[in-house]
Design an enzyme around this catalytic site. Structure first.
Site, PDB file in Angstrom:
ATOM      1  CB  CYS A 119      -0.966   0.013   1.158  1.00 13.87           C
ATOM      2  SG  CYS A 119      -2.256   1.219   0.790  1.00 13.87           S
ATOM      3  CB  CYS A 152      -3.921   3.574  -3.573  1.00 12.56           C
ATOM      4  SG  CYS A 152      -3.350   4.022  -2.164  1.00 12.56           S
TER       5      CYS A 152
END
Length: 438
Positions: free
Chosen positions: A189, A367
């Site tokens: 991430c 994201c």
């Protein structure tokens, strides 16, 4: 302290869950048609899919952890918007019923003999193998960081053991530099290191402390974000909110007794800079699973060496992989795992039928860039860092609806869709919402 140090040295990314009826410590030699290594998001979703494809009795999952965590929510936990408890469930509750849960750690993978050895010495043989071992966090690779995390003004959203420290550090902040870092390694991430910066800015404004804060984001990367469309929007936010971004700056040392962080300038080797902090959020260096790295399955850098389209291993055709442990050139996120799971399911189905896999993974990842306590920029893109957006709107804009999707809808989709093997990403909905057009 010794226990803490052990945690930092080898903290697997894919922390997982457990299974009531069929869990056991292995003792004798075992054999399974499909063996899944790892009980994180990739391992659990693929074991659910394999149970439907092959029958529960033919599938086993090797995973030592008693708890499984929905890690994307830790961004909000670190900012006080969600509780740490809400991120975890017992592994037993997410393991597909009837599937064998081998409650051990993988010690060795031998693809030449189709066997895996666990930490209790058990040898498990397989016909087919799915590797979903996540990556490892390396807090110990930054000098002084392990000690620093025992101080009240240092935290990290990347571990269940340190995420609540971020929130405490944010609450305790009085004045000075609030520093946020991105390491000089691949990370899972890659938007998360800056999400907590935006949330911290919002919190300090809300509590009247923003005028006494200098907010600083020091990243090893040469860009703010990989996909230019979203990076352009983020630069605007950085300017509007008076946030200071230093590109190509890598954290190499924490001096907790002096509240100092030391950064190296990656463009000027040997040049370092000492920054005093009132609060420090560290994204630790990360690397491949030591088990994968030490096996014939790894590429030169230690990651699982896969065909980036089919997710089949390049040299061992009965081995497959998913998620953070792989060398797929895309951002490591739960959204990527979802898209990969649908492709991998089709690949395995075709391999079992002796057919050539023809479904291709395009590198889709997502994201949700949290920019405040009620706004998100929903970044979605492919292998080429080109936007691959689900909704027929400009997703580079901050939106309240996307925040609710991140905070409320996505966790439900994770627990009740992805982990059940019933969510393969938004591709079908994208086509529908764009009326069949790209």
């Amino acid at each position: 302290m010794a226990a803490l140090r052990r945690l930092w040295r080898c903290h697997p990314a894919g922390m997982a869950a457990s299974h009531l009826h069929t869990s056991s410590a292995a003792s004798a030699k075992q054999h399974y048609k499909m063996l899944v290594l790892g009980g994180g998001s990739g391992g659990i979703t693929m074991s659910a899919r394999m149970k439907r494809m092959l029958g529960a009795e033919n599938v086993a999952v090797v995973e030592p952890s008693e708890m499984h965590y929905y890690q994307p929510i830790w961004t909000l936990v670190g900012a006080g918007a969600k509780s740490a408890a809400s991120s975890g469930r017992p592994t037993a509750s997410v393991m597909p019923s009837g599937v064998k849960w081998v409650k051990s750690s993988v010690q060795e993978i031998n693809p030449d003999t189709n066997t895996v050895r666990t930490d209790d010495g058990t040898e498990i043989s397989y016909e087919y193998l799915i590797v979903a071992l996540g990556l490892q966090l390396h807090f110990e690779r930054v000098k002084g960081l392990v000690e620093g995390l025992e101080h009240p003004n240092v935290g990290s959203n990347y571990s269940i053991h340190t995420v609540e420290k971020t929130w405490k550090a944010l609450q305790n902040f009085k004045e000075g530099n609030a520093v946020f870092t991105f390491p000089n390694t691949p990370v899972k991430c890659p938007g998360a290191p800056q999400k907590i910066m935006y949330l911290s800015d919002a919190f300090l404004r809300k509590t009247g402390k923003r005028s006494k804060a200098n907010i600083m984001y020091n990243t090893s990367l040469p860009v703010l974000f990989g996909c230019k469309k979203y990076a352009d929007s983020l630069w605007e936010i950085v300017k509007q909110r008076d946030l200071h971004v230093n590109l190509r700056h890598n954290l190499i040392e924490v001096r907790p007794d002096k509240n100092e962080a030391v950064f190296e300038n990656l463009d000027k080797p040997g040049e370092t800079k000492v920054v005093e902090y009132g609060m420090l959020h560290v994204t630790p260096p990360m690397g491949p699973s030591s088990v994968v790295k030490g096996s014939p399955l790894a590429d030169e850098a230690g990651w699982l060496d896969l065909n980036k389209e089919t997710l089949q291993h390049k040299r061992f055709p009965n081995v497959f992989g998913i998620g953070d442990c792989t060398n797929l050139p895309t951002a490591r996120t739960a959204a990527a795992v979802a898209a990969q799971s649908g492709v991998l399911n089709k690949t395995i189905k075709q391999v079992l039928k002796k057919e050539k896999p023809d479904m291709k993974y395009n590198g889709y990842t997502s994201c949700p860039l949290v920019t405040s306590y009620n706004t998100v920029i929903l970044a979605e893109f492919d292998y080429n860092l080109q936007p691959l957006e689900t909704f027929p709107i400009n997703q580079a804009k901050e939106r309240r609806t996307m925040y609710h999707m991140k905070a409320d809808l996505m966790p439900q989709l994770y627990w009740h869709g992805l982990l059940k093997g019933r969510w393969g990403g938004p591709a079908p909905y994208r086509k529908l919402l764009h009326l069949g057009m790209k």
